[in-house]
Scaffold this active site. Structure first.
Site, short mmCIF file in Angstrom:
data_model
loop_
_atom_site.label_atom_id
_atom_site.label_comp_id
_atom_site.label_asym_id
_atom_site.label_seq_id
_atom_site.Cartn_x
_atom_site.Cartn_y
_atom_site.Cartn_z
N ASN A 116 -2.53 4.30 -3.36
CA ASN A 116 -3.86 4.44 -2.74
C ASN A 116 -3.97 5.56 -1.71
O ASN A 116 -5.03 6.16 -1.56
CB ASN A 116 -4.34 3.09 -2.16
CG ASN A 116 -3.43 2.53 -1.12
OD1 ASN A 116 -2.22 2.72 -1.17
ND2 ASN A 116 -3.99 1.82 -0.16
N GLY A 189 3.51 -1.58 -0.99
CA GLY A 189 2.88 -2.08 -2.21
C GLY A 189 2.44 -3.52 -2.03
O GLY A 189 2.23 -3.99 -0.91
N SER A 190 2.32 -4.21 -3.16
CA SER A 190 1.78 -5.57 -3.12
C SER A 190 2.84 -6.58 -2.67
O SER A 190 4.04 -6.34 -2.82
CB SER A 190 1.28 -5.93 -4.52
OG SER A 190 2.34 -5.80 -5.44
N GLU A 211 6.02 -2.95 3.48
CA GLU A 211 4.66 -2.68 3.96
C GLU A 211 3.71 -3.20 2.88
O GLU A 211 3.47 -2.53 1.88
CB GLU A 211 4.48 -1.17 4.17
CG GLU A 211 5.37 -0.60 5.26
CD GLU A 211 4.91 -0.98 6.67
OE1 GLU A 211 3.70 -1.26 6.85
OE2 GLU A 211 5.75 -1.01 7.58
N CYS A 245 -5.20 -0.57 2.40
CA CYS A 245 -4.52 -1.83 2.73
C CYS A 245 -5.08 -2.46 3.99
O CYS A 245 -5.06 -3.68 4.12
CB CYS A 245 -3.03 -1.59 2.88
SG CYS A 245 -2.63 -0.35 4.12
N GLU A 335 -6.52 -10.39 -2.68
CA GLU A 335 -6.89 -9.18 -1.93
C GLU A 335 -7.88 -8.38 -2.79
O GLU A 335 -7.63 -8.14 -3.96
CB GLU A 335 -5.62 -8.35 -1.69
CG GLU A 335 -5.86 -7.10 -0.88
CD GLU A 335 -4.58 -6.25 -0.73
OE1 GLU A 335 -3.54 -6.59 -1.32
OE2 GLU A 335 -4.67 -5.22 -0.03
P1 NAD Z 1 2.42 -2.27 -6.44
O1 NAD Z 1 3.20 -3.30 -5.73
O2 NAD Z 1 1.89 -2.58 -7.78
O3 NAD Z 1 3.29 -0.92 -6.62
C1 NAD Z 1 3.96 -0.29 -5.55
C2 NAD Z 1 5.19 0.43 -6.08
O4 NAD Z 1 6.08 -0.50 -6.68
C3 NAD Z 1 4.89 1.50 -7.13
O5 NAD Z 1 5.66 2.65 -6.83
C4 NAD Z 1 5.34 0.84 -8.43
O6 NAD Z 1 5.86 1.77 -9.36
C5 NAD Z 1 6.42 -0.10 -7.98
N1 NAD Z 1 6.50 -1.33 -8.79
C6 NAD Z 1 5.46 -1.97 -9.42
N2 NAD Z 1 5.91 -3.06 -10.05
C7 NAD Z 1 7.24 -3.11 -9.85
C8 NAD Z 1 8.27 -4.02 -10.25
N3 NAD Z 1 8.01 -5.08 -11.02
N4 NAD Z 1 9.53 -3.77 -9.84
C9 NAD Z 1 9.82 -2.71 -9.07
N5 NAD Z 1 8.89 -1.81 -8.67
C10 NAD Z 1 7.63 -2.01 -9.04
O7 NAD Z 1 1.27 -1.84 -5.43
P2 NAD Z 1 0.09 -0.79 -5.62
O8 NAD Z 1 -0.87 -1.29 -6.64
O9 NAD Z 1 0.67 0.57 -5.81
O10 NAD Z 1 -0.57 -0.83 -4.17
C11 NAD Z 1 -1.50 -1.79 -3.80
C12 NAD Z 1 -0.92 -2.80 -2.84
O11 NAD Z 1 -0.20 -2.14 -1.82
C13 NAD Z 1 -2.00 -3.59 -2.13
O12 NAD Z 1 -1.57 -4.93 -2.00
C14 NAD Z 1 -2.08 -2.93 -0.75
O13 NAD Z 1 -2.57 -3.76 0.26
C15 NAD Z 1 -0.64 -2.57 -0.54
N6 NAD Z 1 -0.53 -1.46 0.38
C16 NAD Z 1 0.03 -1.68 1.59
C17 NAD Z 1 0.12 -0.64 2.51
C18 NAD Z 1 0.73 -0.84 3.86
O14 NAD Z 1 0.94 0.15 4.55
N7 NAD Z 1 1.04 -2.05 4.28
C19 NAD Z 1 -0.36 0.62 2.17
C20 NAD Z 1 -0.92 0.80 0.92
C21 NAD Z 1 -1.00 -0.23 0.03
#
Ligand code: NAD
Length: 457
Positions: A116, A189-190, A211, A245, A335
């Site tokens: 994002n 990520g999530s 995070e 996020c 979310e």
């Molecule tokens: P995501 O968890 O789907 O992916 C994040 C990363 O993890 C990507 O690089 C992806 O390739 C990798 N990934 C995905 N599935 C995986 C798995 N099964 N095993 C290992 N790696 C895997 O998240 P997203 O859709 O990229 O981002 C959205 C989420 O991130 C939302 O929940 C948002 O709130 C959160 N977010 C948090 C922050 C923060 O600073 N706290 C910032 C941005 C986004």
């Protein structure tokens, strides 16, 4: 990238780390300058990549991605003091000792990013990794491919891969990386993937910073400046089309002010994005088809006040306010992470707090109110990664504030000194000398217990 290549990069980074070059403060400062230069020289490409991935405007890219150069300046300014060993006191009975805490780099760190804010979510932790004297492997998200490709191109142009390397790919690549041993992993990520990262890291006893996201509430009291409140909420919610996020996930509005607030929010959406936001050059798009479909489903919850328009071929969803949602609706169960803002009301603040506290701890909590007693009450009775009073998302831009979640919204923090701390080990060092060697702790213990008891008393 295949596992062999990944292992080769890690091995080369380990060899480079062993040379000790990254520990030199001047080396770190020079690398931070290089990173700043990299961003300065490639601003146009960064803007183009984010336009291609998210239809992000140049202004938003500057404000939310390129602004990260401020973090580099902050690290450069403070690095010498951060790296200084800190002398600490010793107890009186150990008077001949001296003690200090020495930060040292961890080694090879892995940074996994989310799509994002693809650019700054990779660069911000990287600043901390460099400042703390580490080598780094970066894995951007596969869902923002233009920015991910750009990162490969520019990072490899300015940094040797045995120091900083970018590995691109999706879940499988991420899993291959996580199967290797690192000295720290910072994952953005999530929450669901965060758990998988932590499980993988446990196998190699690797510390993690997670995070994550969640549903960040925004409370609106009656004692506010209505116009300022509306502008700040609409800006913070619809920047990046709600894919932030720390965007307010839902509003909790004092019932008395709700009609006025809704009118002001509606007006502000029109002021910001025009009658038809699809034509606004300032309004981004949803990242992909899957997220578009997910958000489109959420539009069926409650009653739409304004928005709800979509253009699937453009992955467009207009800024949307929704009234009359129930806590059991899907929109309140996950979310939102998109341009839809449900507006809930409360009649007494205790009920609003009870609702917040019945949910997992959020990444951010927002309160609009001049009432200082209420501000204090909410700070004392809720828990969240961070709090911002009378504004949205601006806590992210203050380098002296650690940024991170709590509970379900994350583990650990970064930004400013917190980034340096995250990627450092604080080594405790105790020093004795040879000018004195008291016998009280040595065997035979006969006759010495009473002295020990006196000390432990
Ligand atoms: P995501 O968890 O789907 O992916 C994040 C990363 O993890 C990507 O690089 C992806 O390739 C990798 N990934 C995905 N599935 C995986 C798995 N099964 N095993 C290992 N790696 C895997 O998240 P997203 O859709 O990229 O981002 C959205 C989420 O991130 C939302 O929940 C948002 O709130 C959160 N977010 C948090 C922050 C923060 O600073 N706290 C910032 C941005 C986004």
């Amino acid at each position: 990238m295949n596992t062999l290549n990944i292992q080769e990069i890690i091995q080369k980074q380990r060899q480079f780390f062993q040379t000790g070059q990254t520990k030199d403060i001047n080396f770190r400062l020079a690398q931070l300058q290089t990173l700043k230069q990299l961003i300065k020289s490639h601003q146009l490409e960064i803007i183009q990549a984010l336009k291609a991935d998210l239809h992000k405007s140049e202004f938003e890219t500057y404000a939310t991605e390129i602004f990260i150069t401020k973090e580099i300046d902050y690290a450069i300014k403070h690095l010498k003091s951060w790296t200084q060993p800190k002398k600490v006191a010793v107890p009186l009975e150990l008077f001949q000792y001296s003690a200090q805490i020495c930060p040292e780099p961890l080694g090879i760190v892995l940074i996994i990013g989310a799509w994002n804010y693809q650019f700054q979510l990779i660069i911000a932790p990287l600043i901390g990794a460099i400042a703390a004297g580490n080598c780094a492997i970066i894995k951007p998200s596969e869902l923002a491919p233009h920015t991910s490709n750009l990162l490969v191109e520019i990072i490899s142009k300015y940094f040797a891969s045995d120091y900083i390397a970018v590995v691109t790919g999706g879940i499988e690549t991420s899993q291959q990386l996580l199967a290797e041993k690192f000295d720290h992993i910072l994952f953005t990520g999530s929450s669901s993937v965060g758990k998988l990262v932590m499980m993988a890291a446990a196998k190699t006893l690797t510390p993690v910073t997670l995070e994550l996201g969640g549903k960040s509430p925004c409370i609106v009291d009656t004692d506010i400046n209505l116009e300022h409140t509306a502008k700040r909420i609409i800006w913070g919610k619809f920047i990046n089309a709600g894919q932030t996020c720390i965007a307010p996930d839902y509003l909790l509005v004092n019932q008395t002010i709700k009609p006025d607030l809704i009118a002001a929010l509606t007006r502000t959406i029109r002021d910001f994005y025009g009658e038809n936001p699809v034509n606004s050059p300032d309004y981004p798009r949803i990242i992909n088809q899957q997220h578009f479909e997910r958000l489109n489903q959420l539009l069926n919850n409650g009653e739409i006040i304004i928005g709800g328009d979509t253009k699937p071929e453009e992955l467009y969803i207009s800024p949307t306010l929704i009234d009359h949602v129930s806590l059991t609706d899907p929109i309140m169960q996950e979310e939102i992470f998109g341009p839809i803002l449900p507006i809930l009301e409360y009649t007494n603040i205790e009920a609003a707090i009870a609702l917040i506290n019945s949910q997992p701890k959020p990444l951010a909590l927002y309160l609009f109110s001049r009432n200082q007693k209420l501000q204090k009450y909410i700070l004392q009775n809720t828990s969240s990664g961070g709090v911002c009073i009378n504004d949205i998302a601006m806590q992210f831009a203050v380098s002296s504030l650690p940024f991170g979640g709590v509970g379900n919204s994350g583990i650990g923090s970064y930004h400013g000194k917190a980034s340096f701390d995250t990627f450092s080990h604080y080594k405790s060092v105790l020093k004795n000398s040879f000018w004195l060697d008291l016998n009280w702790r040595y065997a035979p213990y006969k006759g010495k217990l009473s002295l020990l008891k006196l000390i432990i008393r």
